[in-house]
Design an enzyme around this catalytic site. Sequence first.
Site, PDB file in Angstrom:
ATOM      1  CG  ASP A 140      -0.425  -0.075   2.481  1.00  0.00           C
ATOM      2  OD1 ASP A 140       1.072  -0.208   2.596  1.00  0.00           O
ATOM      3  OD2 ASP A 140      -1.229  -0.126   3.480  1.00  0.00           O
ATOM      4  CB  SER A 141       4.574   1.830  -0.173  1.00  0.00           C
ATOM      5  OG  SER A 141       4.621   0.478  -1.170  1.00  0.00           O
TER       6      SER A 141
ATOM      7  CD  GLU B  43       0.380  -2.088   8.071  1.00  0.00           C
ATOM      8  OE1 GLU B  43       0.099  -1.123   8.774  1.00  0.00           O
ATOM      9  OE2 GLU B  43       1.255  -1.554   7.049  1.00  0.00           O
TER      10      GLU B  43
ATOM     11  CE  LYS C  59       3.037  -6.080   4.003  1.00  0.00           C
ATOM     12  NZ  LYS C  59       2.534  -4.890   4.811  1.00  0.00           N
TER      13      LYS C  59
ATOM     14  CG  ASP D 246       0.407  -3.983   2.167  1.00  0.00           C
ATOM     15  OD1 ASP D 246       0.138  -4.738   3.031  1.00  0.00           O
ATOM     16  OD2 ASP D 246       0.943  -2.917   2.144  1.00  0.00           O
TER      17      ASP D 246
ATOM     18  CD  GLU E 199       7.909  -0.605   7.552  1.00  0.00           C
ATOM     19  OE1 GLU E 199       7.081  -1.343   7.064  1.00  0.00           O
ATOM     20  OE2 GLU E 199       8.166   0.636   6.975  1.00  0.00           O
TER      21      GLU E 199
END
Length: 297
Positions: A50-51, A121, A119, A89, A189
């Site tokens: 999602d960056s 978080e 993925k 993501d 991260e």
Amino acid sequence: MPQTQNPRITQHTLQHLKQAGQPFACLTAYDFTTAQLLDQAGIEVLLVGDSLAMTLLGHPNTLSITVDEMLHHVKAVTKGATTAWVIADAPFMSYHVSLEQGIANCARFIQEGHAHAVKIEGCTPEILALVQRLVAIGIPVVGHLGLTPQAMLSLGGFKLQAKTTETALTLIQQADSLAQAGVCALVLELVPVEIATLVSSRLSIPTIGIGAGNGCDGQVVVIDDLLGRYQGFHPKFVRQYMNGAVLTKEAVSAYQADVRNRAFPNNQTEATPMNAETYAEVLKQLEQAEGETHHAD
Ligand code: KIV
């Protein structure tokens, strides 16, 4: 000779690489062409992160990207990657409202986007329950601990995590819980080297580090950072392998200069001249037609 295609990388391949002590590379990819290039270069894992909200769409953070927007890119990347393992993501708020909505949204990345894993978080009880359900359904899940950018408002920015005894112990315990819940890999991260290395040695699943040192089983970097294209900020943990911003500007300026000098395009090699006789005939008939119009006046 028919071209032999490399077998698809899977979560099991990464598991074997971990057991063999062979680190693997993961890069973010957001479009078909980049995915194809990275895949051809042999990059084992592609993350449609999602960056892309920041690097591709210009948002200040990752919070405003939606499932539909992410899916658009996941579909493009999975078309370009014939060998790499592709992780999608799950964006902010796509798996936080309810277990049902989380399952449905994550399933879209597999069913519509053709990703191989999703993925998510964090490590709340709700996340652990979601991981268990997705894994039971047959959807491989990658966890993400340490700096979790979707929580950047409450974390107070992009800062090193797990740097105190208490927060380090919490992260270690969360990594254990996610592994027990069934994640097949774990992104770490921006955590101290020692903690990332320790977690990597405690877990049987592979870890993928970013800003977490070389003790992880794999590394992930945002492609625009590696190619030196993204100019938003330059984190210390990114090594630029190319100055993409400078190279891109040099290339487009050279193009502009060629356009201004009429050096581009070359009429012989970059365009199609007409057969000389045909063109002479065009001019002749045009002249005749225009002559007739004159007489009629
Ligand atoms: O969105 C992303 O690119 C990521 C990586 C930085 C791990 O989550």
